[in-house]
Design a protein around this motif. Structure first.
Motif, mmCIF file in Angstrom:
data_model
loop_
_atom_site.group_PDB
_atom_site.id
_atom_site.type_symbol
_atom_site.label_atom_id
_atom_site.label_comp_id
_atom_site.label_asym_id
_atom_site.label_seq_id
_atom_site.Cartn_x
_atom_site.Cartn_y
_atom_site.Cartn_z
ATOM 1 N N LEU A 148 11.714 -31.587 -30.310
ATOM 2 C CA LEU A 148 13.146 -31.324 -30.482
ATOM 3 C C LEU A 148 13.761 -32.056 -31.672
ATOM 4 O O LEU A 148 14.704 -31.561 -32.298
ATOM 5 N N GLY A 149 13.285 -33.242 -31.970
ATOM 6 C CA GLY A 149 13.932 -34.079 -32.965
ATOM 7 C C GLY A 149 14.988 -34.972 -32.348
ATOM 8 O O GLY A 149 15.207 -34.965 -31.123
ATOM 9 N N ALA A 150 15.669 -35.738 -33.182
ATOM 10 C CA ALA A 150 16.654 -36.722 -32.720
ATOM 11 C C ALA A 150 18.068 -36.159 -32.797
ATOM 12 O O ALA A 150 18.409 -35.425 -33.734
ATOM 13 N N GLN A 151 18.882 -36.539 -31.812
ATOM 14 C CA GLN A 151 20.283 -36.099 -31.798
ATOM 15 C C GLN A 151 21.131 -36.845 -32.823
ATOM 16 O O GLN A 151 22.181 -36.359 -33.234
ATOM 17 N N ALA A 152 20.696 -38.033 -33.226
ATOM 18 C CA ALA A 152 21.401 -38.795 -34.270
ATOM 19 C C ALA A 152 20.384 -39.572 -35.077
ATOM 20 O O ALA A 152 19.492 -40.210 -34.508
ATOM 21 N N VAL A 153 20.517 -39.501 -36.390
ATOM 22 C CA VAL A 153 19.635 -40.231 -37.311
ATOM 23 C C VAL A 153 20.516 -41.036 -38.248
ATOM 24 O O VAL A 153 21.454 -40.493 -38.852
ATOM 25 N N PHE A 154 20.212 -42.322 -38.364
ATOM 26 C CA PHE A 154 20.995 -43.226 -39.216
ATOM 27 C C PHE A 154 20.070 -43.810 -40.272
ATOM 28 O O PHE A 154 19.138 -44.547 -39.952
ATOM 29 N N ASP A 155 20.333 -43.473 -41.529
ATOM 30 C CA ASP A 155 19.499 -43.950 -42.639
ATOM 31 C C ASP A 155 20.233 -45.089 -43.340
ATOM 32 O O ASP A 155 21.221 -44.867 -44.045
ATOM 33 N N PHE A 156 19.721 -46.317 -43.150
ATOM 34 C CA PHE A 156 20.341 -47.489 -43.755
ATOM 35 C C PHE A 156 19.688 -47.873 -45.080
ATOM 36 O O PHE A 156 19.963 -48.948 -45.610
ATOM 37 N N VAL A 157 18.857 -46.984 -45.613
ATOM 38 C CA VAL A 157 18.247 -47.187 -46.928
ATOM 39 C C VAL A 157 18.891 -46.233 -47.928
ATOM 40 O O VAL A 157 19.402 -46.649 -48.967
ATOM 41 N N GLY A 158 18.842 -44.950 -47.630
ATOM 42 C CA GLY A 158 19.508 -43.962 -48.471
ATOM 43 C C GLY A 158 18.749 -43.588 -49.724
ATOM 44 O O GLY A 158 19.315 -42.958 -50.619
ATOM 45 N N ALA A 159 17.466 -43.956 -49.820
ATOM 46 C CA ALA A 159 16.639 -43.531 -50.944
ATOM 47 C C ALA A 159 16.119 -42.128 -50.683
ATOM 48 O O ALA A 159 16.129 -41.641 -49.540
ATOM 49 N N ALA A 160 15.649 -41.474 -51.731
ATOM 50 C CA ALA A 160 15.212 -40.084 -51.585
ATOM 51 C C ALA A 160 14.172 -39.906 -50.474
ATOM 52 O O ALA A 160 14.297 -38.979 -49.656
ATOM 53 N N PRO A 161 13.130 -40.759 -50.381
ATOM 54 C CA PRO A 161 12.140 -40.550 -49.312
ATOM 55 C C PRO A 161 12.715 -40.734 -47.911
ATOM 56 O O PRO A 161 12.339 -40.008 -46.987
ATOM 57 N N THR A 162 13.626 -41.714 -47.740
ATOM 58 C CA THR A 162 14.174 -41.938 -46.398
ATOM 59 C C THR A 162 15.161 -40.843 -46.014
ATOM 60 O O THR A 162 15.232 -40.461 -44.840
ATOM 61 N N VAL A 163 15.901 -40.324 -46.973
ATOM 62 C CA VAL A 163 16.797 -39.203 -46.673
ATOM 63 C C VAL A 163 15.977 -37.987 -46.246
ATOM 64 O O VAL A 163 16.336 -37.270 -45.294
ATOM 65 N N ALA A 164 14.861 -37.757 -46.941
ATOM 66 C CA ALA A 164 14.002 -36.638 -46.556
ATOM 67 C C ALA A 164 13.465 -36.830 -45.141
ATOM 68 O O ALA A 164 13.424 -35.878 -44.342
ATOM 69 N N THR A 165 13.069 -38.051 -44.806
ATOM 70 C CA THR A 165 12.605 -38.334 -43.450
ATOM 71 C C THR A 165 13.723 -38.127 -42.443
ATOM 72 O O THR A 165 13.515 -37.544 -41.371
ATOM 73 N N ALA A 166 14.913 -38.598 -42.767
ATOM 74 C CA ALA A 166 16.052 -38.441 -41.861
ATOM 75 C C ALA A 166 16.307 -36.972 -41.555
ATOM 76 O O ALA A 166 16.503 -36.583 -40.392
ATOM 77 N N MET A 167 16.321 -36.137 -42.585
ATOM 78 C CA MET A 167 16.577 -34.718 -42.376
ATOM 79 C C MET A 167 15.462 -34.071 -41.562
ATOM 80 O O MET A 167 15.713 -33.189 -40.725
ATOM 81 N N ALA A 168 14.223 -34.527 -41.773
ATOM 82 C CA ALA A 168 13.089 -33.946 -41.051
ATOM 83 C C ALA A 168 13.055 -34.363 -39.592
ATOM 84 O O ALA A 168 12.406 -33.711 -38.772
ATOM 85 N N CYS A 169 13.768 -35.456 -39.243
ATOM 86 C CA CYS A 169 13.837 -35.927 -37.853
ATOM 87 C C CYS A 169 14.926 -35.231 -37.058
ATOM 88 O O CYS A 169 14.966 -35.346 -35.825
ATOM 89 N N ALA A 170 15.831 -34.537 -37.718
ATOM 90 C CA ALA A 170 17.064 -34.079 -37.081
ATOM 91 C C ALA A 170 16.836 -32.896 -36.159
ATOM 92 O O ALA A 170 16.090 -31.961 -36.463
ATOM 93 N N ALA A 171 17.521 -32.914 -35.018
ATOM 94 C CA ALA A 171 17.484 -31.827 -34.053
ATOM 95 C C ALA A 171 18.610 -30.830 -34.335
ATOM 96 O O ALA A 171 19.502 -31.077 -35.153
ATOM 97 N N VAL A 172 18.570 -29.692 -33.634
ATOM 98 C CA VAL A 172 19.689 -28.760 -33.647
ATOM 99 C C VAL A 172 20.944 -29.485 -33.124
ATOM 100 O O VAL A 172 20.881 -30.283 -32.185
ATOM 101 N N GLU A 173 22.075 -29.246 -33.747
ATOM 102 C CA GLU A 173 23.364 -29.859 -33.395
ATOM 103 C C GLU A 173 23.332 -31.386 -33.467
ATOM 104 O O GLU A 173 24.038 -32.067 -32.735
ATOM 105 N N SER A 174 22.550 -31.913 -34.368
ATOM 106 C CA SER A 174 22.434 -33.365 -34.505
ATOM 107 C C SER A 174 23.387 -33.883 -35.576
ATOM 108 O O SER A 174 24.029 -33.112 -36.299
ATOM 109 N N ASP A 175 23.456 -35.213 -35.663
ATOM 110 C CA ASP A 175 24.149 -35.898 -36.754
ATOM 111 C C ASP A 175 23.120 -36.631 -37.597
ATOM 112 O O ASP A 175 22.266 -37.343 -37.058
#
Length: 346
Positions: free
Chosen positions: A238-265
């Motif tokens: 399903l992925g995560a309902q909320a993902v918080f990226d405290f780095v904000g670099a290109a690789p971590t943003v890509a990981t954050a988006m890939a972790c996200a579930a439907v209707e997530s933040d």
């Protein structure tokens, strides 16, 4: 007095002697008891000359705590000797957002040249600092300023980010925290205190993941190219309902988006230069992507109250003011586990 300044583009911060400032009407002079060191400072010191929106030299430090030393003309509500923390994102005080206590989103700060201490105005890594208005002071009471001062950013910023996603962090949900350093290890504690979600923490080495576990993470993973797939496995696809990226670099943003579930933040807090691609067929259905900034004055009061209750705390390394350049070196090298705090009068 002594202060730590960024004096010329591309240079390392220096300990210098400057005149002690005197408060003007409506201002407050603080004797600084503690000041935090943050990655945002390093980001500012990496900008080219044409990107700097303020003149140098600049006294660093946007996390500040101290005792009231002198009250400027017309100031009331505080007394000399009061222990206080500084609310950092100063605004005009009169626009629609400031009227709601949301000075972090002041609509006129740029127009009026209002900048936070340490990020344009003289900051807290000095023996004394000027606070522009007493509304930017929050009483500390019995809180230890050394462990409380990081909460003015490293606590307030994740608290503001997490509050927006609490309606989605219901029983059975998952929250992912990417980057478990100064802000991230507080974010884990906040999530555990505020919601029933399972918390999965990602970082780049075992030492940082150990801090994540100590802070309350249910699962810890190395932040690498396999991390998002593992999050998917842990959440039955399903992925995560909320993902918080405290780095904000290109690789971590890509990981954050890939972790996200439907209707997530997906909340990108770090300022590592990464950006998310958003659109139909690119992001999960109805996923929201945010890039918040700092937090409100009311939220800082709430964060300090959480600290008083024992729900959250900050792991700190302390340095004398003369050793502040070393603290920045260690932070830049990824060697600070938690938050570095400078003791200008210690």
């Amino acid at each position: 007095m002594k202060a730590v300044q960024y004096r010329s583009v591309g240079s390392a911060p220096e300990v210098v002697s400057i005149d002690r400032p005197e408060p003007g009407p409506g201002q407050v002079l603080l004797k600084v008891t503690a000041a935090g060191v943050c990655h945002s400072d390093i980001a500012v010191m990496s900008w080219p000359a044409e990107a700097l929106p303020f003149p140098l030299p600049l006294t660093l430090g946007h996390e500040g705590a101290g005792t009231v030393a002198v009250l400027g003309e017309g100031v009331s509500g505080f007394s000399v000797g009061d222990a206080v923390a500084v609310y950092g994102p100063w605004g005009c005080g009169g626009c629609l957002m400031c009227a709601q206590g949301k000075e972090n989103y002041c609509l006129r700060a740029e127009e009026l040249g209002i900048r936070p201490p340490g990020l344009g105005a003289p900051g807290a890594i000095a023996e004394y600092m000027i606070v522009d208005d007493p509304r930017h002071l929050v009483p500390l009471g019995a809180l230890d300023p050394v462990t409380a001062v990081p909460l003015t950013d490293a606590g307030l910023t994740p608290y503001h980010a997490i509050k927006m996603s609490l309606p989605k962090l219901i029983p059975g949900s998952t929250a992912v925290v990417i980057g478990t350093g100064g802000l991230g290890h507080v974010a884990i504690q906040l999530l555990r205190a505020l919601c029933p979600a399972r918390v999965i923490a990602l970082d780049v080495n075992d030492e940082k993941l150990a801090l994540a576990r100590k802070s309350g993470a249910h699962e810890t993973l190395l932040s690498d190219e396999h991390a998002a797939d593992t999050v998917r496995e842990l959440t039955q696809g399903l992925g995560a309902q909320a993902v918080f990226d405290f780095v904000g670099a290109a690789p971590t943003v890509a990981t954050a988006m890939a972790c996200a579930a439907v209707e997530s933040d997906v909340t990108i807090v770090g300022i590592g230069g990464g950006a998310a691609s958003v659109g139909f067929g690119v992001t999960p259905y109805d996923a929201a992507v945010r890039a918040p900034y700092w937090g409100t004055r009311a939220e800082l009061i709430e964060v300090l109250d959480l600290a008083r209750s024992g729900a959250i705390g900050v792991q700190v390394e302390t340095y004398a003011l003369d050793d502040a350049p070393k603290a920045y070196e260690r932070l830049h090298a990824g060697q600070i586990n938690g938050r570095a705090v400078i003791l200008p009068n210690g």
